[in-house]
Enzyme design. Structure first.
Site, PDB file in Angstrom:
ATOM      1  N   ASN A 157       0.962  -1.126  -0.159  1.00 29.57           N
ATOM      2  CA  ASN A 157      -0.088  -0.043  -0.043  1.00 29.57           C
ATOM      3  C   ASN A 157       0.758   1.241  -0.091  1.00 29.57           C
ATOM      4  O   ASN A 157       1.479   1.398   1.050  1.00 29.57           O
ATOM      5  CB  ASN A 157      -0.887   0.026   1.243  1.00 29.57           C
ATOM      6  CG  ASN A 157      -1.729   1.214   1.403  1.00 29.57           C
ATOM      7  OD1 ASN A 157      -1.737   2.126   0.422  1.00 29.57           O
ATOM      8  ND2 ASN A 157      -2.500   1.435   2.553  1.00 29.57           N
ATOM      9  N   LYS A 176       0.089   4.212  -0.363  1.00 24.93           N
ATOM     10  CA  LYS A 176      -0.375   5.603   0.114  1.00 24.93           C
ATOM     11  C   LYS A 176      -0.254   6.602  -0.768  1.00 24.93           C
ATOM     12  O   LYS A 176      -0.353   6.433  -1.890  1.00 24.93           O
ATOM     13  CB  LYS A 176      -0.102   5.671   1.615  1.00 24.93           C
ATOM     14  CG  LYS A 176       0.042   4.455   2.591  1.00 24.93           C
ATOM     15  CD  LYS A 176       0.152   5.023   3.850  1.00 24.93           C
ATOM     16  CE  LYS A 176       0.257   3.409   4.767  1.00 24.93           C
ATOM     17  NZ  LYS A 176      -0.110   3.892   6.142  1.00 24.93           N
ATOM     18  N   GLY A 209       1.897   1.991  10.782  1.00 21.61           N
ATOM     19  CA  GLY A 209       3.004   2.790  10.638  1.00 21.61           C
ATOM     20  C   GLY A 209       3.747   3.281  11.967  1.00 21.61           C
ATOM     21  O   GLY A 209       4.387   4.555  11.903  1.00 21.61           O
ATOM     22  N   GLU A 211      -7.148   4.775   7.359  1.00 16.74           N
ATOM     23  CA  GLU A 211      -6.859   6.306   7.024  1.00 16.74           C
ATOM     24  C   GLU A 211      -7.965   6.513   6.368  1.00 16.74           C
ATOM     25  O   GLU A 211      -8.422   7.884   6.760  1.00 16.74           O
ATOM     26  CB  GLU A 211      -5.525   6.172   6.505  1.00 16.74           C
ATOM     27  CG  GLU A 211      -4.289   5.896   7.234  1.00 16.74           C
ATOM     28  CD  GLU A 211      -2.981   5.667   6.466  1.00 16.74           C
ATOM     29  OE1 GLU A 211      -3.043   5.700   5.346  1.00 16.74           O
ATOM     30  OE2 GLU A 211      -2.103   4.927   7.135  1.00 16.74           O
ATOM     31  N   SER A 254       3.029  -2.545  10.491  1.00 19.07           N
ATOM     32  CA  SER A 254       4.408  -2.683  10.706  1.00 19.07           C
ATOM     33  C   SER A 254       5.145  -3.888  10.236  1.00 19.07           C
ATOM     34  O   SER A 254       5.972  -4.483  10.920  1.00 19.07           O
ATOM     35  CB  SER A 254       4.649  -2.289  11.987  1.00 19.07           C
ATOM     36  OG  SER A 254       4.332  -0.858  12.339  1.00 19.07           O
ATOM     37  N   HIS A 267      -9.537   1.312   4.248  1.00 21.62           N
ATOM     38  CA  HIS A 267      -8.460   1.161   5.018  1.00 21.62           C
ATOM     39  C   HIS A 267      -8.492   2.248   6.299  1.00 21.62           C
ATOM     40  O   HIS A 267      -9.498   3.338   6.077  1.00 21.62           O
ATOM     41  CB  HIS A 267      -7.261   1.948   4.187  1.00 21.62           C
ATOM     42  CG  HIS A 267      -5.969   1.797   4.745  1.00 21.62           C
ATOM     43  ND1 HIS A 267      -5.576   2.674   5.684  1.00 21.62           N
ATOM     44  CD2 HIS A 267      -5.035   0.912   4.634  1.00 21.62           C
ATOM     45  CE1 HIS A 267      -4.075   2.453   6.075  1.00 21.62           C
ATOM     46  NE2 HIS A 267      -3.842   1.428   5.677  1.00 21.62           N
ATOM     47  N   GLU A 278      -5.862  -5.386  10.114  1.00 21.60           N
ATOM     48  CA  GLU A 278      -4.836  -3.997  10.515  1.00 21.60           C
ATOM     49  C   GLU A 278      -5.266  -3.541  11.854  1.00 21.60           C
ATOM     50  O   GLU A 278      -6.067  -2.482  11.905  1.00 21.60           O
ATOM     51  CB  GLU A 278      -4.816  -3.012   9.339  1.00 21.60           C
ATOM     52  CG  GLU A 278      -4.333  -3.667   7.933  1.00 21.60           C
ATOM     53  CD  GLU A 278      -3.665  -2.883   7.109  1.00 21.60           C
ATOM     54  OE1 GLU A 278      -2.619  -2.948   6.786  1.00 21.60           O
ATOM     55  OE2 GLU A 278      -4.258  -1.582   6.920  1.00 21.60           O
TER      56      GLU A 278
HETATM   57  C1  PEP Z   1      -0.805   0.159   5.793  1.00 17.70           C
HETATM   58  O1  PEP Z   1      -0.713   1.288   5.337  1.00 17.70           O
HETATM   59  O2  PEP Z   1      -1.755  -0.288   5.449  1.00 17.70           O
HETATM   60  C2  PEP Z   1       0.065  -0.246   6.746  1.00 17.70           C
HETATM   61  C3  PEP Z   1       0.064  -1.426   7.167  1.00 17.70           C
HETATM   62  O3  PEP Z   1       1.275   0.346   6.818  1.00 17.70           O
HETATM   63  P1  PEP Z   1       2.587  -0.008   7.693  1.00 17.70           P
HETATM   64  O4  PEP Z   1       3.068  -1.291   7.063  1.00 17.70           O
HETATM   65  O5  PEP Z   1       3.562   0.955   7.290  1.00 17.70           O
HETATM   66  O6  PEP Z   1       2.436  -0.352   9.088  1.00 17.70           O
END
Ligand code: PEP
Length: 249
Positions: free
Chosen positions: A9, A11, A172, A96, A212, A94, A166
Protein backbone atom coordinates in the site's frame (compact mmCIF):
# COMPACT_ATOMS: atom_id res chain seq x y z
CA UNK A 1 -4.65 -24.31 -0.42
CA UNK A 2 -4.83 -20.53 -0.16
CA UNK A 3 -2.23 -18.63 -2.18
CA UNK A 4 -0.37 -16.11 0.01
CA UNK A 5 -0.81 -12.51 -1.09
CA UNK A 6 1.59 -9.67 -0.40
CA UNK A 7 0.12 -6.26 -1.18
CA UNK A 8 2.05 -3.02 -1.00
CA UNK A 9 0.00 0.00 0.00
CA UNK A 10 1.95 2.98 -1.27
CA UNK A 11 -0.51 5.48 0.23
CA UNK A 12 0.23 9.01 -1.13
CA UNK A 13 3.79 8.28 -2.23
CA UNK A 14 5.54 8.13 -5.62
CA UNK A 15 5.21 10.08 -8.83
CA UNK A 16 4.68 8.23 -12.12
CA UNK A 17 8.40 8.15 -12.90
CA UNK A 18 9.26 6.90 -9.40
CA UNK A 19 6.57 4.25 -9.63
CA UNK A 20 7.69 2.89 -13.01
CA UNK A 21 11.33 2.87 -11.87
CA UNK A 22 10.23 0.78 -8.88
CA UNK A 23 8.50 -1.78 -11.12
CA UNK A 24 11.55 -2.01 -13.36
CA UNK A 25 13.66 -2.80 -10.30
CA UNK A 26 11.38 -5.45 -8.80
CA UNK A 27 10.41 -7.19 -12.06
CA UNK A 28 11.52 -10.81 -12.01
CA UNK A 29 12.47 -10.49 -8.32
CA UNK A 30 9.27 -9.71 -6.45
CA UNK A 31 7.80 -12.57 -8.47
CA UNK A 32 7.89 -15.82 -6.58
CA UNK A 33 6.02 -18.99 -7.53
CA UNK A 34 3.05 -19.56 -5.29
CA UNK A 35 2.90 -15.98 -3.99
CA UNK A 36 0.65 -13.25 -5.34
CA UNK A 37 2.31 -9.84 -5.44
CA UNK A 38 0.17 -6.71 -5.74
CA UNK A 39 1.14 -3.03 -5.75
CA UNK A 40 -1.63 -0.65 -4.67
CA UNK A 41 -0.61 2.74 -5.98
CA UNK A 42 -2.02 6.27 -6.17
CA UNK A 43 -4.55 6.76 -8.99
CA UNK A 44 -2.15 8.88 -11.05
CA UNK A 45 0.28 5.95 -11.33
CA UNK A 46 -2.18 3.28 -12.36
CA UNK A 47 -2.13 3.52 -16.19
CA UNK A 48 1.68 3.52 -16.30
CA UNK A 49 1.92 0.67 -13.79
CA UNK A 50 -0.60 -1.54 -15.58
CA UNK A 51 1.57 -1.09 -18.68
CA UNK A 52 4.83 -1.64 -16.76
CA UNK A 53 3.75 -5.00 -15.29
CA UNK A 54 2.66 -6.49 -18.63
CA UNK A 55 4.44 -9.81 -19.13
CA UNK A 56 5.09 -10.20 -15.39
CA UNK A 57 3.06 -11.85 -12.63
CA UNK A 58 2.85 -8.56 -10.69
CA UNK A 59 -0.63 -7.15 -10.21
CA UNK A 60 -1.84 -3.61 -9.72
CA UNK A 61 -4.41 -2.33 -7.27
CA UNK A 62 -6.01 1.00 -6.42
CA UNK A 63 -6.36 2.29 -2.86
CA UNK A 64 -9.98 3.39 -3.06
CA UNK A 65 -12.98 3.70 -5.36
CA UNK A 66 -16.34 5.47 -5.30
CA UNK A 67 -19.37 3.22 -5.02
CA UNK A 68 -21.23 4.94 -7.89
CA UNK A 69 -20.14 4.34 -11.49
CA UNK A 70 -20.42 7.98 -12.61
CA UNK A 71 -21.85 11.23 -11.34
CA UNK A 72 -21.29 14.59 -9.71
CA UNK A 73 -18.66 13.42 -7.21
CA UNK A 74 -15.80 15.82 -7.78
CA UNK A 75 -12.42 14.24 -7.23
CA UNK A 76 -13.66 10.66 -7.07
CA UNK A 77 -12.77 7.61 -9.20
CA UNK A 78 -15.16 4.71 -9.91
CA UNK A 79 -14.85 0.99 -10.40
CA UNK A 80 -15.79 1.29 -14.07
CA UNK A 81 -12.79 3.60 -14.57
CA UNK A 82 -10.40 1.31 -12.71
CA UNK A 83 -11.58 -1.77 -14.57
CA UNK A 84 -11.03 -0.20 -17.96
CA UNK A 85 -7.44 0.59 -16.98
CA UNK A 86 -6.71 -3.06 -16.18
CA UNK A 87 -6.50 -2.65 -12.41
CA UNK A 88 -7.30 -5.94 -10.61
CA UNK A 89 -7.43 -5.11 -6.89
CA UNK A 90 -8.74 -2.27 -4.77
CA UNK A 91 -8.13 -1.56 -1.09
CA UNK A 92 -11.39 -0.72 0.65
CA UNK A 93 -11.97 0.66 4.14
CA UNK A 94 -8.35 1.34 5.06
CA UNK A 95 -8.26 2.84 8.54
CA UNK A 96 -6.85 6.10 7.15
CA UNK A 97 -9.90 6.43 4.92
CA UNK A 98 -12.23 5.52 7.76
CA UNK A 99 -10.54 8.10 10.02
CA UNK A 100 -9.75 11.02 7.67
CA UNK A 101 -12.48 10.61 5.05
CA UNK A 102 -15.34 9.51 7.29
CA UNK A 103 -15.87 6.13 5.64
CA UNK A 104 -18.54 4.32 7.61
CA UNK A 105 -19.20 0.58 7.57
CA UNK A 106 -22.15 1.29 5.26
CA UNK A 107 -19.95 3.13 2.76
CA UNK A 108 -17.34 0.37 2.96
CA UNK A 109 -20.04 -2.18 2.14
CA UNK A 110 -21.22 -0.14 -0.87
CA UNK A 111 -17.63 0.02 -2.09
CA UNK A 112 -17.16 -3.75 -1.72
CA UNK A 113 -20.34 -4.31 -3.77
CA UNK A 114 -19.11 -1.80 -6.37
CA UNK A 115 -15.78 -3.61 -6.62
CA UNK A 116 -17.54 -6.89 -7.43
CA UNK A 117 -19.84 -5.14 -9.89
CA UNK A 118 -16.71 -4.27 -11.88
CA UNK A 119 -14.84 -7.51 -11.33
CA UNK A 120 -12.24 -5.96 -9.03
CA UNK A 121 -10.98 -7.91 -6.03
CA UNK A 122 -11.46 -5.99 -2.78
CA UNK A 123 -8.78 -5.94 -0.12
CA UNK A 124 -11.07 -5.16 2.79
CA UNK A 125 -9.38 -3.60 5.82
CA UNK A 126 -10.71 -4.17 9.33
CA UNK A 127 -9.10 -3.56 12.68
CA UNK A 128 -9.36 -1.94 16.06
CA UNK A 129 -8.07 1.32 17.54
CA UNK A 130 -5.69 1.24 20.50
CA UNK A 131 -8.41 2.23 22.98
CA UNK A 132 -10.68 -0.51 21.63
CA UNK A 133 -7.90 -3.06 22.08
CA UNK A 134 -7.27 -1.85 25.62
CA UNK A 135 -10.98 -2.13 26.36
CA UNK A 136 -10.97 -5.75 25.18
CA UNK A 137 -13.13 -4.93 22.14
CA UNK A 138 -10.81 -6.10 19.35
CA UNK A 139 -12.90 -9.06 18.24
CA UNK A 140 -16.21 -7.18 18.57
CA UNK A 141 -14.90 -4.39 16.34
CA UNK A 142 -13.66 -6.87 13.74
CA UNK A 143 -16.98 -8.70 13.80
CA UNK A 144 -19.04 -5.57 13.25
CA UNK A 145 -16.75 -4.32 10.44
CA UNK A 146 -16.55 -7.70 8.70
CA UNK A 147 -20.25 -8.49 8.85
CA UNK A 148 -21.16 -5.01 7.62
CA UNK A 149 -18.69 -5.16 4.73
CA UNK A 150 -19.92 -8.58 3.54
CA UNK A 151 -23.61 -7.62 3.51
CA UNK A 152 -25.23 -8.57 0.21
CA UNK A 153 -22.33 -10.68 -1.10
CA UNK A 154 -22.96 -14.14 -2.51
CA UNK A 155 -20.88 -17.02 -1.15
CA UNK A 156 -18.95 -17.07 -4.42
CA UNK A 157 -18.08 -13.37 -4.05
CA UNK A 158 -17.33 -13.72 -0.35
CA UNK A 159 -14.74 -16.41 -1.08
CA UNK A 160 -12.83 -13.96 -3.29
CA UNK A 161 -12.56 -11.13 -0.77
CA UNK A 162 -9.10 -10.56 0.64
CA UNK A 163 -9.43 -9.36 4.24
CA UNK A 164 -6.60 -7.35 5.78
CA UNK A 165 -6.67 -7.40 9.55
CA UNK A 166 -4.87 -4.20 10.47
CA UNK A 167 -4.81 -3.16 14.12
CA UNK A 168 -4.74 0.62 13.78
CA UNK A 169 -2.20 1.08 16.58
CA UNK A 170 0.26 -1.02 14.54
CA UNK A 171 0.00 0.93 11.27
CA UNK A 172 3.09 2.99 10.56
CA UNK A 173 4.15 2.90 14.20
CA UNK A 174 6.79 0.16 14.20
CA UNK A 175 4.73 -1.56 16.93
CA UNK A 176 3.55 -4.73 15.24
CA UNK A 177 1.14 -7.23 16.71
CA UNK A 178 2.78 -10.49 17.75
CA UNK A 179 2.21 -13.25 15.25
CA UNK A 180 0.28 -15.19 17.90
CA UNK A 181 -2.05 -12.26 18.63
CA UNK A 182 -2.59 -11.65 14.91
CA UNK A 183 -3.37 -15.35 14.41
CA UNK A 184 -5.87 -15.23 17.27
CA UNK A 185 -7.82 -12.35 15.71
CA UNK A 186 -7.49 -13.62 12.14
CA UNK A 187 -8.69 -17.08 13.15
CA UNK A 188 -11.65 -15.36 14.78
CA UNK A 189 -12.36 -13.37 11.60
CA UNK A 190 -12.29 -16.59 9.58
CA UNK A 191 -14.86 -17.92 12.03
CA UNK A 192 -17.06 -14.90 11.33
CA UNK A 193 -16.97 -15.68 7.61
CA UNK A 194 -17.79 -19.31 8.45
CA UNK A 195 -20.79 -18.12 10.44
CA UNK A 196 -22.02 -16.12 7.47
CA UNK A 197 -21.24 -18.51 4.59
CA UNK A 198 -20.06 -21.86 5.96
CA UNK A 199 -16.71 -23.55 6.33
CA UNK A 200 -15.85 -23.94 2.62
CA UNK A 201 -16.12 -20.23 1.96
CA UNK A 202 -14.26 -19.35 5.15
CA UNK A 203 -11.43 -21.70 4.21
CA UNK A 204 -11.15 -20.08 0.80
CA UNK A 205 -10.98 -16.47 2.01
CA UNK A 206 -7.47 -15.06 2.26
CA UNK A 207 -6.76 -12.99 5.36
CA UNK A 208 -3.69 -10.81 5.59
CA UNK A 209 -2.09 -9.21 8.60
CA UNK A 210 -1.08 -5.54 8.27
CA UNK A 211 0.72 -3.22 10.65
CA UNK A 212 4.47 -2.57 10.63
CA UNK A 213 5.29 -5.71 8.65
CA UNK A 214 8.95 -5.72 7.60
CA UNK A 215 11.24 -8.19 5.84
CA UNK A 216 12.53 -9.32 9.24
CA UNK A 217 9.14 -10.25 10.70
CA UNK A 218 7.06 -11.37 7.71
CA UNK A 219 7.97 -15.04 8.04
CA UNK A 220 6.59 -15.15 11.60
CA UNK A 221 3.16 -14.05 10.38
CA UNK A 222 3.14 -16.36 7.38
CA UNK A 223 4.02 -19.24 9.69
CA UNK A 224 0.60 -18.95 11.36
CA UNK A 225 -2.18 -21.23 10.16
CA UNK A 226 -4.73 -18.56 9.26
CA UNK A 227 -2.46 -15.75 8.03
CA UNK A 228 -2.30 -15.71 4.24
CA UNK A 229 -0.10 -12.73 3.57
CA UNK A 230 0.42 -9.11 4.48
CA UNK A 231 -0.74 -5.63 3.57
CA UNK A 232 2.36 -3.50 3.89
CA UNK A 233 2.75 0.28 3.87
CA UNK A 234 6.19 1.70 4.68
CA UNK A 235 8.23 -1.40 3.87
CA UNK A 236 6.66 -1.69 0.40
CA UNK A 237 8.13 1.58 -0.83
CA UNK A 238 11.74 0.49 -1.39
CA UNK A 239 12.38 -2.12 -4.09
CA UNK A 240 14.83 -4.18 -2.01
CA UNK A 241 12.48 -4.26 0.94
CA UNK A 242 9.47 -5.18 -1.22
CA UNK A 243 11.41 -7.99 -2.90
CA UNK A 244 12.42 -9.31 0.52
CA UNK A 245 8.77 -9.26 1.65
CA UNK A 246 7.65 -11.30 -1.33
CA UNK A 247 10.55 -13.71 -0.91
CA UNK A 248 9.80 -13.93 2.82
CA UNK A 249 6.24 -15.04 2.09
C1 PEP B 1 -0.88 0.06 5.79
O1 PEP B 1 -0.73 1.15 5.30
O2 PEP B 1 -1.86 -0.61 5.54
C2 PEP B 1 0.16 -0.43 6.70
C3 PEP B 1 0.01 -1.60 7.27
O3 PEP B 1 1.25 0.39 6.91
P1 PEP B 1 2.63 -0.01 7.62
O4 PEP B 1 3.09 -1.31 7.00
O5 PEP B 1 3.57 1.12 7.31
O6 PEP B 1 2.37 -0.17 9.07
Amino acid sequence: MRKPIIAGNWKMFKTVSEATAFINEVKGKAEVDGVESVICAPFTNLPALVEAVKGTTLKIGAQNLHFEDNGAFTGEISGVMLKELGVEYVIIGHSERRAYFAESDEIVNKKVLAAFKHDLTPILCVGEKLEEREAGQTKDVCKVQTEAAFAGLSAEQAAQVVIAYEPIWAIGTGKSSTAADAQDVIGYIRGIVAGLYGADTANAVRIQYGGSVKPNNIAEYLGEADIDGALVGGASLEPASYIALVEGA
